[in-house]
Design an enzyme around this catalytic site. Structure first.
Site, short mmCIF file in Angstrom:
data_model
loop_
_atom_site.label_atom_id
_atom_site.label_comp_id
_atom_site.label_asym_id
_atom_site.label_seq_id
_atom_site.Cartn_x
_atom_site.Cartn_y
_atom_site.Cartn_z
N GLU A 120 0.83 -1.20 0.00
CA GLU A 120 0.00 0.00 0.00
C GLU A 120 0.86 1.25 0.00
O GLU A 120 1.79 1.37 0.80
CB GLU A 120 -0.90 -0.01 1.24
N HIS A 121 0.54 2.17 -0.91
CA HIS A 121 1.27 3.44 -1.06
C HIS A 121 2.72 3.21 -1.48
O HIS A 121 3.59 4.07 -1.28
CB HIS A 121 1.20 4.29 0.21
N GLY A 160 -16.20 3.70 -2.92
CA GLY A 160 -15.69 4.20 -1.65
C GLY A 160 -15.19 3.14 -0.70
O GLY A 160 -14.87 3.44 0.45
N ASP A 215 -3.99 0.09 -9.57
CA ASP A 215 -5.38 -0.32 -9.74
C ASP A 215 -5.67 -0.70 -11.19
O ASP A 215 -6.30 -1.72 -11.47
CB ASP A 215 -6.31 0.80 -9.29
N TYR A 229 -4.30 11.84 1.11
CA TYR A 229 -3.51 11.09 0.16
C TYR A 229 -2.36 11.96 -0.37
O TYR A 229 -1.20 11.54 -0.42
CB TYR A 229 -4.41 10.62 -0.98
#
Length: 387
Positions: free
Chosen positions: A38-39, A127, A177, A229
């Site tokens: 993640e990130h 969401g 994604d 973000y």
């Protein structure tokens, strides 16, 4: 979003009723779950997402002018409309910004795209951190690639949809994604090197291991286009600059002690998350290939702790979902997606699934939170034409 998706023939019939003509075809693209990583994507690192068995579907017909008409199967609004010559970044509203962003990005790349009529149907929860927006974009770009004979490769489409997100929607996202949605395969996760876009399929089948992967949608909405973000991304860029590297991908776990003396406390914790998360992705790939999914639980747990404590992108609902799932039988759990809400995943033995589900629902009720949505997902094929 529809709970039960329209079958292709139902979507075509709905299109005919709305637009007075049959669509030229129907395309679908899946949402994704990020198993781990993640990130790390915008830091040129490693990620391990997989396409899920929930999809966005678009019925599309080419028009003879530059008009675009957009309609969805949910909501009471009539068609939104736009002119291709008047598309401006961040000018669109709601879900329409995703297909319009793809049209804009292709035109920016010099590809001639026609006006279209489009009808969207989707069962990817918005969401929830499952990339509902990218599912729409990938379905649309797959349709346009076919309808215009543009000959775009998967990598071309990944970069075009990233351009749409960054330049039109205004969200500073990476390529994870889209890569999962466009390159996914049944029974596999996509091991992606975000520096060179190299993608390798890694076996990830929970069934043979006696496991299911539960998604726990906290119903806490989030947006990648918000300040949280962007501020995390800015911290990563600052960390790379101070450490003298092109991207945090170039920092190793063994470099962290020295880095702690060069960075302020907050920036160091942001950097530490990315560096250790990259290492966890590599370990997860090794364990999946050598031992299977039953060997990755502790890595999922460590990933969540890092996002909660170092990157600070979790929230009380996500923490409660993870802690409760682990306490009632999950072998590993973590939040997934950009953070600040959305969903958690829990890798769970089949026999423990009912107890994990009921325990999480009870825990949320006791805490006064909205009842979460809980469902299983499996690695599914990537974007394709279905009619």
């Amino acid at each position: 979003m529809n709970a039960a998706p329209f079958r292709p023939e139902e979507l075509a019939a709905r299109f005919q009723r709305e637009y007075g003509a049959a669509p030229d075809g129907i395309w679908q693209a899946p949402g994704r779950v990020n198993l781990i990583g993640e990130h790390t994507d915008y830091n040129e690192g490693f990620v391990l997402p997989f396409a899920i068995d929930r999809t966005a579907r678009v019925a599309v017909r080419v028009r003879g002018d530059l008009q675009v008409r957009l309609l969805s199967t949910y909501g009471d609004q009539g068609p939104a409309s736009a002119n291709l010559n008047q598309l401006e970044p961040e000018s669109a509203k709601g879900w329409t910004k995703y297909p319009l962003g793809v049209l804009w990005a292709l035109r920016e790349a010099g590809i001639t795209v026609p006006g279209i009529d489009l009808l969207l149907d989707s069962d990817v929860p918005p969401g929830a951190g499952l990339s509902s927006s990218h599912a729409i974009e990938c379905a649309v770009i797959s349709a346009l690639n076919d309808l215009t004979s543009a000959g775009l490769t998967a990598q071309d489409m990944v970069l075009a949809t990233q351009r749409a997100e960054n330049g039109f929607v205004g969200a500073p996202t990476g390529i994870m994604d889209q890569s999962a949605s466009l390159r996914g395969a049944e029974g596999h996760a996509v091991f992606l090197d975000c520096r060179d876009q190299n993608a390798t399929l890694v076996p990830f089948e929970t069934g043979p291991a006696g496991l299911v992967l539960l998604v726990i949608d906290t119903k806490v909405s989030h947006s990648h286009a918000d300040g949280g973000y962007a501020s995390r991304r800015a911290s990563c860029q600052l960390g790379a600059e101070v450490l003298g590297v092109g991207a945090l991908r170039d920092v190793q776990v063994g470099d962290l002690p020295e880095a702690s003396g060069l960075l302020d406390e907050t920036t160091f914790r942001r950097v530490r998350h990315v560096v250790t998360e990259n290492d966890r992705v590599l370990q997860t790939v090794e364990r999946l290939e050598a031992e299977g999914p039953s060997a990755i639980g502790l890595l999922l747990d460590a990933s969540h702790a890092s996002m909660r404590d170092d990157f600070e992108i979790s929230c009380p609902e996500l923490d409660l979902a993870v802690e409760t799932a682990r306490a009632h039988g999950a072998i590993g759990a973590r939040m997934t997606g950009g953070g600040f809400g959305g969903a958690a995943i829990a890798l769970t033995p089949v026999e423990a699934e009912p107890e994990v589900r009921s325990a999480v629902v009870r825990a949320f009720a006791r805490a006064g939170y909205r009842e979460p949505g809980i469902f299983t997902v499996s690695p599914a094929p990537g974007a394709r034409r279905i009619a």
